[in-house]
Design an enzyme around this catalytic site. Structure first.
Site, PDB file in Angstrom:
ATOM      1  N   GLU A   1      -6.684   4.625   8.244  1.00  0.00           N
ATOM      2  CA  GLU A   1      -6.044   6.445   7.049  1.00  0.00           C
ATOM      3  C   GLU A   1      -7.777   6.814   6.740  1.00  0.00           C
ATOM      4  O   GLU A   1      -8.251   7.769   6.243  1.00  0.00           O
ATOM      5  CB  GLU A   1      -5.033   5.873   6.311  1.00  0.00           C
ATOM      6  CG  GLU A   1      -4.865   6.132   7.460  1.00  0.00           C
ATOM      7  CD  GLU A   1      -2.984   5.801   6.639  1.00  0.00           C
ATOM      8  OE1 GLU A   1      -2.637   5.471   5.820  1.00  0.00           O
ATOM      9  OE2 GLU A   1      -1.951   5.217   7.748  1.00  0.00           O
TER      10      GLU A   1
ATOM     11  N   HIS B   1      -9.248   1.088   5.283  1.00  0.00           N
ATOM     12  CA  HIS B   1      -8.295   1.339   5.957  1.00  0.00           C
ATOM     13  C   HIS B   1      -8.256   2.386   6.334  1.00  0.00           C
ATOM     14  O   HIS B   1      -9.178   3.108   6.751  1.00  0.00           O
ATOM     15  CB  HIS B   1      -7.757   1.893   4.848  1.00  0.00           C
ATOM     16  CG  HIS B   1      -5.584   1.474   5.417  1.00  0.00           C
ATOM     17  ND1 HIS B   1      -5.351   2.530   6.531  1.00  0.00           N
ATOM     18  CD2 HIS B   1      -5.048   0.914   5.148  1.00  0.00           C
ATOM     19  CE1 HIS B   1      -3.910   2.454   6.385  1.00  0.00           C
ATOM     20  NE2 HIS B   1      -3.526   1.371   5.649  1.00  0.00           N
TER      21      HIS B   1
ATOM     22  N   GLU C   1      -5.260  -4.500  11.329  1.00  0.00           N
ATOM     23  CA  GLU C   1      -4.121  -3.317  10.678  1.00  0.00           C
ATOM     24  C   GLU C   1      -3.950  -2.812  12.511  1.00  0.00           C
ATOM     25  O   GLU C   1      -5.042  -2.021  11.975  1.00  0.00           O
ATOM     26  CB  GLU C   1      -4.049  -2.148   9.523  1.00  0.00           C
ATOM     27  CG  GLU C   1      -3.723  -3.413   8.620  1.00  0.00           C
ATOM     28  CD  GLU C   1      -3.073  -1.964   7.053  1.00  0.00           C
ATOM     29  OE1 GLU C   1      -1.650  -2.605   6.841  1.00  0.00           O
ATOM     30  OE2 GLU C   1      -4.088  -1.207   7.094  1.00  0.00           O
TER      31      GLU C   1
ATOM     32  N   LYS D   1      -0.194   4.157  -0.262  1.00  0.00           N
ATOM     33  CA  LYS D   1      -0.001   4.810   0.519  1.00  0.00           C
ATOM     34  C   LYS D   1      -0.863   6.840  -0.919  1.00  0.00           C
ATOM     35  O   LYS D   1       0.062   6.396  -1.626  1.00  0.00           O
ATOM     36  CB  LYS D   1      -0.310   5.578   1.528  1.00  0.00           C
ATOM     37  CG  LYS D   1      -0.177   4.877   2.481  1.00  0.00           C
ATOM     38  CD  LYS D   1       0.237   4.528   4.388  1.00  0.00           C
ATOM     39  CE  LYS D   1      -0.113   3.068   4.956  1.00  0.00           C
ATOM     40  NZ  LYS D   1       0.026   3.961   5.714  1.00  0.00           N
TER      41      LYS D   1
ATOM     42  N   ASN E   1       0.153  -0.964  -0.123  1.00  0.00           N
ATOM     43  CA  ASN E   1       0.177  -0.113  -0.013  1.00  0.00           C
ATOM     44  C   ASN E   1       1.030   0.920  -0.181  1.00  0.00           C
ATOM     45  O   ASN E   1       1.407   1.272   1.049  1.00  0.00           O
ATOM     46  CB  ASN E   1      -1.126  -0.089   1.255  1.00  0.00           C
ATOM     47  CG  ASN E   1      -1.821   1.102   1.477  1.00  0.00           C
ATOM     48  OD1 ASN E   1      -1.582   2.045   0.631  1.00  0.00           O
ATOM     49  ND2 ASN E   1      -2.420   0.885   2.735  1.00  0.00           N
TER      50      ASN E   1
ATOM     51  N   GLY F   1       2.811   2.439  10.654  1.00  0.00           N
ATOM     52  CA  GLY F   1       4.012   3.608  10.678  1.00  0.00           C
ATOM     53  C   GLY F   1       4.387   4.605  11.630  1.00  0.00           C
ATOM     54  O   GLY F   1       5.190   4.781  11.985  1.00  0.00           O
TER      55      GLY F   1
ATOM     56  N   SER G   1       3.367  -1.936  10.223  1.00  0.00           N
ATOM     57  CA  SER G   1       5.484  -2.020  10.330  1.00  0.00           C
ATOM     58  C   SER G   1       5.315  -3.671  10.521  1.00  0.00           C
ATOM     59  O   SER G   1       6.698  -4.274  11.378  1.00  0.00           O
ATOM     60  CB  SER G   1       5.365  -1.669  12.587  1.00  0.00           C
ATOM     61  OG  SER G   1       5.166  -0.444  12.408  1.00  0.00           O
TER      62      SER G   1
END
Ligand code: 13P
Length: 247
Positions: free
Chosen positions: A95, A93, A164, A11, A9, A170, A208
């Protein structure tokens, strides 16, 4: 045995020049004995599809609309993704859920719209740090998964799930293989109650994942690959993760 799946991904990263380098690096490093896909930002999908021709690396979108077409400024439909050769699309996701207020219901609608156009949804679920500390991890991921199982009905066996945990995205704080496996087992059990395809479904871990922790995560019985963020932007790192998934 389930064939592992590794998805990059990207992003909101990349440029025409850096993408070309990254994709050329992947072409050189592959093929792998695992399914591999990359999800670049929408404007780069066409060029990425050309760069990946014949490589065996599949393409995916990072999101899609729940609508097929019409007056939805800024949105991209699953049909358009299919038209560009996307096999996968990430939906839900964290985000998108956090910064764009996407609800469990909207995520389920997006997954349904994707499947209707033959694009496999990769549905993301995961808890925040506060939810984990409050002992709510299981309840949160089960609620998120239940919405999409309900929305897809008998087709729910066609999706891919990505667990996730938000605190691992991250941050360099990977869930331990045991922590991730425990949640994957919960998700698999919930899927088993909903579809007879549960044993064949792929459940990815994301957060991560790096070259040095991928093998231990992928060795877990219910972890069938990874959804990779930062490490997917460096060809050598992503290739090493794909190697770790190759059995
Ligand atoms: P990182 O691998 O950068 O933690 O990102 C994970 C992720 O969000 C993939 O979708």
């Amino acid at each position: 045995m389930r064939r592992k799946l590794v998805v990059g991904n990207w992003k909101m990263n990349g440029s025409r020049v850096s993408n070309a380098q990254l994709l050329a690096g992947l072409r050189e490093a592959g093929p792998w004995n695992a399914d591999v896909a990359v999800c670049p930002p929408f404007p780069y999908l066409t060029e990425a599809a050309l760069a990946l021709t014949g490589s065996g690396v599949a393409l995916g979108g990072q999101d899609c609309s729940a609508h097929e077409q019409g007056a939805y400024t800024g949105e991209v439909s699953p049909g358009m993704l299919a038209d560009l050769g996307c096999r996968y699309v990430i939906v839900g996701h964290s985000e998108r859920r956090t910064y764009h207020g996407e609800s469990d219901l909207l995520v389920a609608d997006k997954a349904k719209a994707a499947l209707a156009r033959g694009v496999t949804p990769i549905v993301c679920v995961g808890e925040t740090r506060a939810e984990r500390e409050a002992g709510q991890t299981e309840a949160v991921v089960k609620r998120q998964l239940a919405a999409v199982i309900h929305g897809l009905g008998h087709c729910c066996g066609e999706m891919v799930i990505a667990y996730e945990p938000l605190w691992a995205i991250g941050t360099g704080l990977t869930a331990t293989p045991d922590q991730a496996q425990a949640v994957h087992a919960v998700l698999r059990a919930q899927l088993r109650a909903a579809t007879d395809r549960a044993a064949a479904m792929r459940l990815l871990y994301g957060g991560s994942v790096k070259a040095d922790n991928a093998a231990a995560l992928f060795a877990q019985p219910d972890i069938d690959g990874g959804l990779i963020g930062g490490a997917a932007l460096v060809a050598a790192d992503f290739a090493a993760i794909c190697r770790a998934a190759s059995v």
